[in-house]
Design an enzyme around this catalytic site. Structure first.
Site, PDB file in Angstrom:
ATOM      1  N   HIS A   2       0.874  -1.191   0.000  1.00  0.00           N
ATOM      2  CA  HIS A   2       0.000   0.000   0.000  1.00  0.00           C
ATOM      3  C   HIS A   2       0.901   1.227   0.000  1.00  0.00           C
ATOM      4  O   HIS A   2       1.487   1.579   1.023  1.00  0.00           O
ATOM      5  CB  HIS A   2      -0.900   0.009   1.243  1.00  0.00           C
ATOM      6  CG  HIS A   2      -1.863   1.157   1.286  1.00  0.00           C
ATOM      7  ND1 HIS A   2      -3.205   0.973   1.555  1.00  0.00           N
ATOM      8  CD2 HIS A   2      -1.702   2.492   1.107  1.00  0.00           C
ATOM      9  CE1 HIS A   2      -3.823   2.150   1.530  1.00  0.00           C
ATOM     10  NE2 HIS A   2      -2.919   3.090   1.268  1.00  0.00           N
TER      11      HIS A   2
ATOM     12  N   HIS B  87       1.480   5.379  -1.730  1.00  0.00           N
ATOM     13  CA  HIS B  87       1.096   6.526  -2.569  1.00  0.00           C
ATOM     14  C   HIS B  87       2.369   7.131  -3.127  1.00  0.00           C
ATOM     15  O   HIS B  87       3.191   7.648  -2.372  1.00  0.00           O
ATOM     16  CB  HIS B  87       0.338   7.571  -1.739  1.00  0.00           C
ATOM     17  CG  HIS B  87      -0.909   7.027  -1.114  1.00  0.00           C
ATOM     18  ND1 HIS B  87      -2.141   7.126  -1.724  1.00  0.00           N
ATOM     19  CD2 HIS B  87      -1.110   6.354   0.049  1.00  0.00           C
ATOM     20  CE1 HIS B  87      -3.054   6.543  -0.944  1.00  0.00           C
ATOM     21  NE2 HIS B  87      -2.458   6.063   0.130  1.00  0.00           N
TER      22      HIS B  87
ATOM     23  N   LYS C 184      -9.492  -0.206  -5.370  1.00  0.00           N
ATOM     24  CA  LYS C 184      -9.476   0.420  -4.052  1.00  0.00           C
ATOM     25  C   LYS C 184     -10.747   1.209  -3.805  1.00  0.00           C
ATOM     26  O   LYS C 184     -11.106   2.081  -4.604  1.00  0.00           O
ATOM     27  CB  LYS C 184      -8.258   1.358  -3.971  1.00  0.00           C
ATOM     28  CG  LYS C 184      -8.155   2.205  -2.716  1.00  0.00           C
ATOM     29  CD  LYS C 184      -7.596   1.439  -1.541  1.00  0.00           C
ATOM     30  CE  LYS C 184      -7.595   2.283  -0.263  1.00  0.00           C
ATOM     31  NZ  LYS C 184      -6.571   3.327  -0.270  1.00  0.00           N
TER      32      LYS C 184
ATOM     33  N   HIS D  74     -10.429   1.165   2.189  1.00  0.00           N
ATOM     34  CA  HIS D  74     -10.159   2.178   3.217  1.00  0.00           C
ATOM     35  C   HIS D  74     -11.385   2.167   4.125  1.00  0.00           C
ATOM     36  O   HIS D  74     -12.447   2.644   3.741  1.00  0.00           O
ATOM     37  CB  HIS D  74      -9.953   3.555   2.574  1.00  0.00           C
ATOM     38  CG  HIS D  74      -9.663   4.639   3.572  1.00  0.00           C
ATOM     39  ND1 HIS D  74      -8.487   5.351   3.574  1.00  0.00           N
ATOM     40  CD2 HIS D  74     -10.400   5.123   4.601  1.00  0.00           C
ATOM     41  CE1 HIS D  74      -8.506   6.226   4.567  1.00  0.00           C
ATOM     42  NE2 HIS D  74      -9.658   6.126   5.205  1.00  0.00           N
TER      43      HIS D  74
ATOM     44  N   HIS E 167      -4.435  -0.463   6.023  1.00  0.00           N
ATOM     45  CA  HIS E 167      -3.933   0.320   7.168  1.00  0.00           C
ATOM     46  C   HIS E 167      -4.816   0.166   8.414  1.00  0.00           C
ATOM     47  O   HIS E 167      -5.383   1.139   8.919  1.00  0.00           O
ATOM     48  CB  HIS E 167      -3.761   1.798   6.824  1.00  0.00           C
ATOM     49  CG  HIS E 167      -4.782   2.387   5.889  1.00  0.00           C
ATOM     50  ND1 HIS E 167      -6.123   2.361   6.161  1.00  0.00           N
ATOM     51  CD2 HIS E 167      -4.648   2.994   4.688  1.00  0.00           C
ATOM     52  CE1 HIS E 167      -6.761   2.945   5.165  1.00  0.00           C
ATOM     53  NE2 HIS E 167      -5.897   3.331   4.260  1.00  0.00           N
TER      54      HIS E 167
ATOM     55  N   ASP F  99       1.517   2.667   3.484  1.00  0.00           N
ATOM     56  CA  ASP F  99       0.671   3.848   3.313  1.00  0.00           C
ATOM     57  C   ASP F  99       1.510   5.117   3.286  1.00  0.00           C
ATOM     58  O   ASP F  99       1.047   6.182   3.700  1.00  0.00           O
ATOM     59  CB  ASP F  99      -0.416   3.932   4.401  1.00  0.00           C
ATOM     60  CG  ASP F  99      -1.549   4.872   4.006  1.00  0.00           C
ATOM     61  OD1 ASP F  99      -1.663   5.212   2.803  1.00  0.00           O
ATOM     62  OD2 ASP F  99      -2.306   5.285   4.897  1.00  0.00           O
TER      63      ASP F  99
HETATM   64 ZN   LIG Z   1      -3.356   5.062   1.647  1.00  0.00          ZN
END
Ligand SMILES: [Zn+2]
Length: 350
Positions: free
Chosen positions: A13, A15, A100, A137, A175, A247
């Site tokens: 995970h 970004h 996602k 999420h 997360h 994350d």
């Molecule tokens: Zn994230």
């Protein structure tokens, strides 16, 4: 001195952003990670196979170090109008590793997400048929729910009913920040969980007790010490349902330390050092490889890497590191984990 050797880890995970920020941060992921499951919340979000391919190309061409192992796997932003053929072809070609779900408004660039997983049934049925993971999420956006309870409420209202309704759909709760997430993953055979270095190493007192530290603000918010202990127990237990997803989410300081601060922690540079230190402090370094390198690979259908890293803890022998990086446009980004980085050295086994 403590030494631990692990297969090259994966980051399930991350970004990586785009443009100058991508160029500034991607080497930190490519340096020690093999697979990276790259989140799609760009502006506009990644919703088609063509966009995913193009983003993957931009990521690979931004890597400036020698990292032939680095293999970013893309995700699509779950929308009711995702094209089934994009999912099919992206999955078969191994460009797409999952889709996602973002609750609309819960976090950075989530405005185009949904309110309820039940609104996505036709797309979810295609995913179940393919065996493509749904990445969630899990955070309620109900304003009546306390911010520290929003993960538990979303799991109860949305994720548990979906898991019961679609046992053939595999789901990663991303997360995980509370024991509610750990419990839910353990309760359903097709549920898995990623856990971040910052949720393992910090609790909410770290954010608020000694001055307010915006660099620790993320979504889902870092929760209580009791919840942190539940995360550490799950991560260090060897349970193959839990694995590392950093994350890592860089923001410029101008947005991160603004009057209204953005959520996101840039931990890619020292994610392994922070994670290793958590395992070291817990007396569980023998389980580190399962969490960083083995469990996630099995969950996402990859062999474990044959490359290996050796992590060496040599006390405080390293000097403190600078905790800011500067992008080509002059933005500064704060690095998470410099204290742990000073304790650990990492090398690739030749
Ligand atoms: Zn994230």
């Amino acid at each position: 001195m403590t030494v631990v050797e692990i297969p090259m880890p994966d980051d399930w995970h991350v970004h990586l952003r785009d443009d100058e920020m991508l160029a500034a941060v991607v080497d930190y992921s490519a340096r020690w990670f093999r697979q990276a499951l790259v989140m799609p919340n760009l502006v506009p979000p990644v919703t088609t196979l063509e966009q995913a391919r193009s983003y993957r190309d931009r990521i690979l061409s931004s890597v400036s170090i020698e990292a032939p192992w680095f293999d970013p796997r893309m995700t699509l932003y779950l929308r009711p109008d995702l094209v089934a053929d994009d999912l099919r072809h992206g999955w078969v070609e191994r460009v797409i590793g999952g889709a996602k779900f973002y609750p609309a408004g819960a976090t950075t660039n989530s405005d185009l997400g949904g309110t309820s997983l039940a609104d996505f049934m036709p797309v979810l049925e295609v995913m179940a048929e393919l065996g493509m993971p749904l990445l969630v999420h899990a955070e309620s956006t109900d304003p009546d729910i306390d911010i520290f309870d929003r993960e538990a409420v979303f799991l109860e209202r949305e994720v548990a009913p979906l898991l019961a309704r679609m046992p053939e759909l595999s789901v990663t709760v991303e997360h995980i920040s509370t024991s509610a997430g750990i419990d839910l993953v353990r309760a359903y055979p097709q549920a898995f969980g990623s856990i971040t270095p910052h949720h393992l190493s910090c609790d909410r007192s770290d954010i608020l007790a000694n001055g307010m530290r915006p660099e620790l603000y993320c979504k889902p918010v870092i929760n209580s010490a009791e919840h942190r202990r539940a995360l550490v127990e799950a991560a260090t237990s060897g349970d193959d349902k839990f694995f590392l997803g950093t994350d890592s989410a860089p923001h410029p300081l101008s947005a991160k330390e603004a009057r209204v601060a953005k959520a996101g922690i840039f931990n890619a540079p020292f994610a392994l050092e922070v994670t290793a230190e958590v395992f070291f402090q817990n007396g569980s370094l023998d389980q580190l490889a399962a969490f960083t390198s083995t469990n996630g690979a099995a969950r996402y259908g990859h062999p474990v890497s044959e490359r290996r890293l050796v992590l060496t803890r040599h006390g405080d022998a390293n000097p403190p590191r600078d905790d800011l990086l500067t992008t080509a446009t002059g933005d500064q980004v704060r690095l998470f984990g410099v204290n742990e980085a000073a304790l650990w050295a990492i090398d690739q086994v030749a």
